[in-house]
Design an enzyme around this catalytic site. Structure first.
Site, PDB file in Angstrom:
ATOM      1  N   ARG A  49      22.632  14.750  -7.514  1.00  0.00           N
ATOM      2  CA  ARG A  49      22.338  13.310  -7.525  1.00  0.00           C
ATOM      3  C   ARG A  49      22.397  12.762  -8.944  1.00  0.00           C
ATOM      4  O   ARG A  49      21.791  13.303  -9.857  1.00  0.00           O
ATOM      5  CB  ARG A  49      20.977  13.036  -6.893  1.00  0.00           C
ATOM      6  CG  ARG A  49      20.966  13.381  -5.417  1.00  0.00           C
ATOM      7  CD  ARG A  49      19.712  12.930  -4.710  1.00  0.00           C
ATOM      8  NE  ARG A  49      19.847  13.176  -3.271  1.00  0.00           N
ATOM      9  CZ  ARG A  49      20.298  12.294  -2.404  1.00  0.00           C
ATOM     10  NH1 ARG A  49      20.638  11.078  -2.813  1.00  0.00           N
ATOM     11  NH2 ARG A  49      20.409  12.595  -1.120  1.00  0.00           N
ATOM     12  N   ARG A  69      -0.133 -12.878   4.586  1.00  0.00           N
ATOM     13  CA  ARG A  69       1.306 -13.097   4.361  1.00  0.00           C
ATOM     14  C   ARG A  69       2.169 -12.724   5.563  1.00  0.00           C
ATOM     15  O   ARG A  69       3.347 -13.046   5.597  1.00  0.00           O
ATOM     16  CB  ARG A  69       1.766 -12.309   3.126  1.00  0.00           C
ATOM     17  CG  ARG A  69       1.099 -12.750   1.834  1.00  0.00           C
ATOM     18  CD  ARG A  69       1.749 -12.080   0.654  1.00  0.00           C
ATOM     19  NE  ARG A  69       1.106 -12.431  -0.604  1.00  0.00           N
ATOM     20  CZ  ARG A  69       1.533 -12.042  -1.801  1.00  0.00           C
ATOM     21  NH1 ARG A  69       2.618 -11.283  -1.894  1.00  0.00           N
ATOM     22  NH2 ARG A  69       0.892 -12.391  -2.886  1.00  0.00           N
ATOM     23  N   PRO A 100       0.838  -1.197   0.000  1.00  0.00           N
ATOM     24  CA  PRO A 100       0.000   0.000   0.000  1.00  0.00           C
ATOM     25  C   PRO A 100       0.871   1.245   0.000  1.00  0.00           C
ATOM     26  O   PRO A 100       1.901   1.291   0.674  1.00  0.00           O
ATOM     27  CB  PRO A 100      -0.790  -0.121   1.299  1.00  0.00           C
ATOM     28  CG  PRO A 100      -0.743  -1.566   1.644  1.00  0.00           C
ATOM     29  CD  PRO A 100       0.573  -2.068   1.138  1.00  0.00           C
ATOM     30  N   GLU A 101       0.464   2.250  -0.759  1.00  0.00           N
ATOM     31  CA  GLU A 101       1.222   3.492  -0.792  1.00  0.00           C
ATOM     32  C   GLU A 101       0.575   4.504   0.148  1.00  0.00           C
ATOM     33  O   GLU A 101      -0.461   4.237   0.764  1.00  0.00           O
ATOM     34  CB  GLU A 101       1.319   4.009  -2.226  1.00  0.00           C
ATOM     35  CG  GLU A 101       2.080   3.049  -3.126  1.00  0.00           C
ATOM     36  CD  GLU A 101       2.532   3.685  -4.433  1.00  0.00           C
ATOM     37  OE1 GLU A 101       2.607   4.922  -4.504  1.00  0.00           O
ATOM     38  OE2 GLU A 101       2.832   2.941  -5.378  1.00  0.00           O
ATOM     39  N   HIS A 145      -6.720 -15.623   9.281  1.00  0.00           N
ATOM     40  CA  HIS A 145      -5.626 -14.658   9.195  1.00  0.00           C
ATOM     41  C   HIS A 145      -5.876 -13.427  10.070  1.00  0.00           C
ATOM     42  O   HIS A 145      -5.195 -12.411   9.908  1.00  0.00           O
ATOM     43  CB  HIS A 145      -5.413 -14.245   7.744  1.00  0.00           C
ATOM     44  CG  HIS A 145      -5.158 -15.393   6.821  1.00  0.00           C
ATOM     45  ND1 HIS A 145      -4.138 -16.296   7.019  1.00  0.00           N
ATOM     46  CD2 HIS A 145      -5.809 -15.799   5.699  1.00  0.00           C
ATOM     47  CE1 HIS A 145      -4.155 -17.211   6.057  1.00  0.00           C
ATOM     48  NE2 HIS A 145      -5.161 -16.939   5.252  1.00  0.00           N
TER      49      HIS A 145
END
Length: 296
Positions: free
Chosen positions: A169, A127, A2-3, A104
């Protein structure tokens, strides 16, 4: 994973139930997730009131009166499910549907809300890549949060600041934007979308935006605005799917319909007047989607 927008949507979904609630009991149905649960886990939280539910980058933070701060990460498959009045709801917008299999359900928070109503908040993670850890002091000093960069929300991230972060950079621009020590919470999907909005190639050297001169300044200003806008749009989309409860099963909300380039390999570029086609390449083992015609 998830972001940031998905995690923020989860926070906003949990906030009305959890903030101000008293933790009556905590069930830890296994001793570990990705890492061992802190010991003692439930005893450190039970009887305490949740004073605030926050977010730092992709981490949730639960603050309780007189106790430690609980830092939570959803990993790849983790979700929270609110159970109240006999119904269950999973707040959040995810690229893949979240599990409802009780096998779960690893951690259960039994709450008494501010109105005195009972509620359960269940952490489910097939997971077990997520985790829950305690911060004994300030959360930002915890090893998981220390060193994180600026948040890509609000007006603090502007062109001059971004230019300073990228100055000198030599990494590709996309790789630099995924560096959590520079900007915290940006992930693969929304970096691809922000670069498309700014018309900048993910292959461009990051340092070119940190150079002196009007062209570099204009690129940095545009990209900073695009990052803020794409994150804000995604959060707003998640929020609307929560408000009308159409995504209570945990599947992705509305913003995926607005993807311009992510996961859209081979389609015509949606930039007006552009004749290019969205291309997929691999950078540092991650898929990158962009238009080689209009992103320079």
């Amino acid at each position: 994973m998830p972001e940031l927008p998905e995690v923020e949507t989860v926070r906003r979904g949990l906030q009305p139930v959890m903030e101000g609630a008293r933790i009556e009991r905590v069930e830890a149905r296994r001793p570990d997730l990705r890492f061992p649960l802190p010991s003692p886990f439930g005893a450190r939280l039970e009887g305490r009131r949740i004073t605030a539910l926050g977010r730092r980058a992709k981490y949730l933070t639960m603050h309780v009166d007189g106790g430690p701060v609980l830092i939570c990460h959803l990993g790849m498959s983790g979700s929270f499910r609110i159970e109240k009045d006999g119904a269950g709801e999973i707040p959040g917008d995810f690229h893949y549907e979240r599990s409802k299999n009780a096998a779960h359900d690893h951690v259960v928070f039994h709450l008494s809300t501010e109105k005195g109503e009972p509620a359960r908040v269940v952490y489910n993670d097939p997971r077990r890549f997520g985790f829950m850890l305690f911060a004994e002091g300030a959360p930002d000093e915890h090893a998981m949060l220390a060193g994180l960069g600026i948040e890509p929300t609000g007006n603090a991230l502007d062109g001059p600041l971004l230019a300073g972060l990228l100055q000198g950079r030599k990494a590709p621009l996309k790789a630099a934007l995924l560096d959590q020590s520079l900007i915290a919470g940006l992930g693969n999907i929304y970096v691809s979308e922000a670069l498309w909005r700014a018309g900048l190639s993910p292959l461009r050297l990051a340092g070119t935006l940190g150079k002196a001169g009007p062209k570099a300044r204009a690129m940095a200003d545009c990209l900073a605005g695009s990052i803020r806008a794409v994150i804000a749009d995604a959060i707003a989309a998640g929020g609307s799917s929560l408000r009308d409860h159409r995504q209570a099963d945990g599947s992705l909300g509305y913003f995926q319909h607005s993807f311009a380039v992510y996961d859209r390999e081979g389609i015509p570029c949606p930039t007006p007047g552009c004749s290019g086609t969205v291309r997929r390449i691999v950078q540092s083992g991650r898929s990158t989607f962009y238009c080689p015609t209009c992103q320079k």
